[in-house]
Scaffold this active site. Sequence first.
Site, PDB file in Angstrom:
ATOM      1  N   MET A 150       8.015   4.276  -2.746  1.00 11.20           N
ATOM      2  CA  MET A 150       7.375   5.214  -1.766  1.00 11.20           C
ATOM      3  C   MET A 150       7.061   4.024  -0.451  1.00 11.20           C
ATOM      4  SD  MET A 150       5.164   7.751  -3.850  1.00 11.20           S
ATOM      5  CE  MET A 150       3.772   6.361  -4.568  1.00 11.20           C
ATOM      6  N   GLY A 151       7.677   3.144  -0.312  1.00 11.45           N
ATOM      7  CA  GLY A 151       7.502   2.151   0.698  1.00 11.45           C
ATOM      8  C   GLY A 151       6.180   1.159   0.723  1.00 11.45           C
ATOM      9  N   GLN A 171       5.975   4.971 -16.569  1.00 14.57           N
ATOM     10  CA  GLN A 171       6.733   5.764 -15.654  1.00 14.57           C
ATOM     11  C   GLN A 171       8.395   5.482 -15.812  1.00 14.57           C
ATOM     12  OE1 GLN A 171       6.365   6.432 -11.081  1.00 14.57           O
ATOM     13  NE2 GLN A 171       7.649   4.330 -10.971  1.00 14.57           N
ATOM     14  N   GLN A 173       9.012  -2.571 -14.470  1.00 21.96           N
ATOM     15  CA  GLN A 173       8.039  -2.678 -15.776  1.00 21.96           C
ATOM     16  C   GLN A 173       6.622  -2.430 -15.493  1.00 21.96           C
ATOM     17  OE1 GLN A 173       8.645  -5.929 -18.558  1.00 21.96           O
ATOM     18  NE2 GLN A 173       6.419  -5.423 -19.210  1.00 21.96           N
ATOM     19  N   SER A 201       1.667  -1.752  -4.333  1.00 23.47           N
ATOM     20  CA  SER A 201       1.269  -1.375  -2.915  1.00 23.47           C
ATOM     21  C   SER A 201      -0.229  -1.001  -2.779  1.00 23.47           C
ATOM     22  CB  SER A 201       2.134  -0.271  -2.321  1.00 23.47           C
ATOM     23  OG  SER A 201       3.570  -0.778  -2.703  1.00 23.47           O
ATOM     24  N   VAL A 206       6.355  -8.495 -11.155  1.00 21.15           N
ATOM     25  CA  VAL A 206       6.101  -9.826 -10.183  1.00 21.15           C
ATOM     26  C   VAL A 206       4.899  -9.686  -9.956  1.00 21.15           C
ATOM     27  CG1 VAL A 206       6.703 -10.616  -8.001  1.00 21.15           C
ATOM     28  CG2 VAL A 206       8.449  -9.333  -9.346  1.00 21.15           C
ATOM     29  N   HIS A 246       9.199  -4.846  -5.091  1.00 23.99           N
ATOM     30  CA  HIS A 246      10.324  -3.892  -4.777  1.00 23.99           C
ATOM     31  C   HIS A 246      11.322  -4.794  -4.487  1.00 23.99           C
ATOM     32  CE1 HIS A 246       6.617  -1.346  -3.306  1.00 23.99           C
ATOM     33  NE2 HIS A 246       7.354  -0.713  -4.269  1.00 23.99           N
ATOM     34  N   LEU A 267       6.402  -1.966   1.078  1.00 18.08           N
ATOM     35  CA  LEU A 267       7.160  -2.866   0.038  1.00 18.08           C
ATOM     36  C   LEU A 267       6.658  -4.147  -0.116  1.00 18.08           C
ATOM     37  CD1 LEU A 267      10.637  -1.891   1.486  1.00 18.08           C
ATOM     38  CD2 LEU A 267       9.519  -0.770  -0.560  1.00 18.08           C
ATOM     39  N   HIS A 268       6.751  -4.653  -1.285  1.00 22.40           N
ATOM     40  CA  HIS A 268       6.224  -6.079  -1.764  1.00 22.40           C
ATOM     41  C   HIS A 268       7.054  -6.954  -2.625  1.00 22.40           C
ATOM     42  CE1 HIS A 268       5.342  -4.286  -5.456  1.00 22.40           C
ATOM     43  NE2 HIS A 268       4.497  -3.108  -5.023  1.00 22.40           N
TER      44      HIS A 268
HETATM   45  O1  PAF Z   1       6.997   3.922  -8.477  1.00 15.70           O
HETATM   46  C1  PAF Z   1       7.069   4.585  -7.574  1.00 15.70           C
HETATM   47  O2  PAF Z   1       7.257   4.028  -6.207  1.00 15.70           O
HETATM   48  C2  PAF Z   1       7.049   6.029  -7.195  1.00 15.70           C
HETATM   49  O3  PAF Z   1       6.760   6.726  -8.543  1.00 15.70           O
HETATM   50  C3  PAF Z   1       8.716   6.591  -7.324  1.00 15.70           C
HETATM   51  C4  PAF Z   1       9.328   6.254  -8.495  1.00 15.70           C
HETATM   52  C5  PAF Z   1       9.385   5.999  -6.231  1.00 15.70           C
HETATM   53  C6  PAF Z   1       8.780   7.963  -7.304  1.00 15.70           C
HETATM   54  O4  PAF Z   1       8.049   8.560  -6.207  1.00 15.70           O
END
Ligand code: PAF
Length: 290
Positions: free
Chosen positions: A30-31, A153, A148, A186, A176, A37, A33-34
């Site tokens: 979902m952007g 999720q 993880q 985030s 991390v 990601h 980013l760190h």
């Molecule tokens: O973990 C996330 O950033 C979100 O839940 C995902 C997997 C990108 C789905 O929107």
Amino acid sequence: MEVVSTVAELRARVSGWKRAGESVGLVPTMGALHAGHMSLATASRGECARTVLTIFVNPTQFAPHEDLTRYPRPLERDLDLCQREGVDLVFTPAVEEVYPPGDSTFVEVTGITKNWEGELRPSHFRGVATVVTKLFLMALPDRAYFGQKDFQQQAVIRRMTRDLHLPLEIVTCPIVRDADGLALSSRNVYLSPGDRQAGLCLPRSLKHVEELWRNGERDPARLTRELRSVLAAEPRMSLNYGVLVDPMTLEEATTPRNELVALVAGRVGQTRVLDNTWLRMSASDHQGGN
Ligand code: PAF
């Protein structure tokens, strides 16, 4: 690196690579980013010829009272990080591209979504399962990478991929952490220095049970008591759960076993923080046991 925002463009690039015999890794995000990601992108680059990273703040996984509108969206910075990481393609669709007008189809995983995050955020996993299925079908990758950190999720996505016979491999990458031990997220940008200090009781509690596990403790009741005693010592942590679960079913464990996951989550100030540790037998334990 190319940036595209339509499914047609994404499909055209990916099918070109596939025709050339190149494998494709997908990193859904979902952007904001760190390094967590970016570790997924690094894993994908190590295993796949091409890496696609998606940036999409998915509205269906947020409840009306949650932080959808204020969720951080530093797109230029994110693209810069992707470029430096060697990502081949970034997919940044608009909401209407993912959810066409009149869209009324959802993917729902039952059972393992019942407890923990699923209980606290009742429509959350339906939104995650739906958008991840859409992203898988849009990109048709060979592998997809998840952290993880969001243990439930990744378990939901694995279950859904298996149940729907989706033709790809799910890869779960290690958590991390920042130098102080806090798992990267985030949403950590919302934490004040005091909140952050309080949030550190999560990794502290996990380290404590890891230590007990290394010393041979296998009783989930004892491990749970110990986990919660560390968490209870932090008055600013409003605990949601601190539990020992089976890694496959995510049911709370009641009998000793050789693999457990400690899940912890709570709220400090206005911000939710989550963490976990996977307690497994080491290779030498296995040898000793045989
Ligand atoms: O973990 C996330 O950033 C979100 O839940 C995902 C997997 C990108 C789905 O929107």
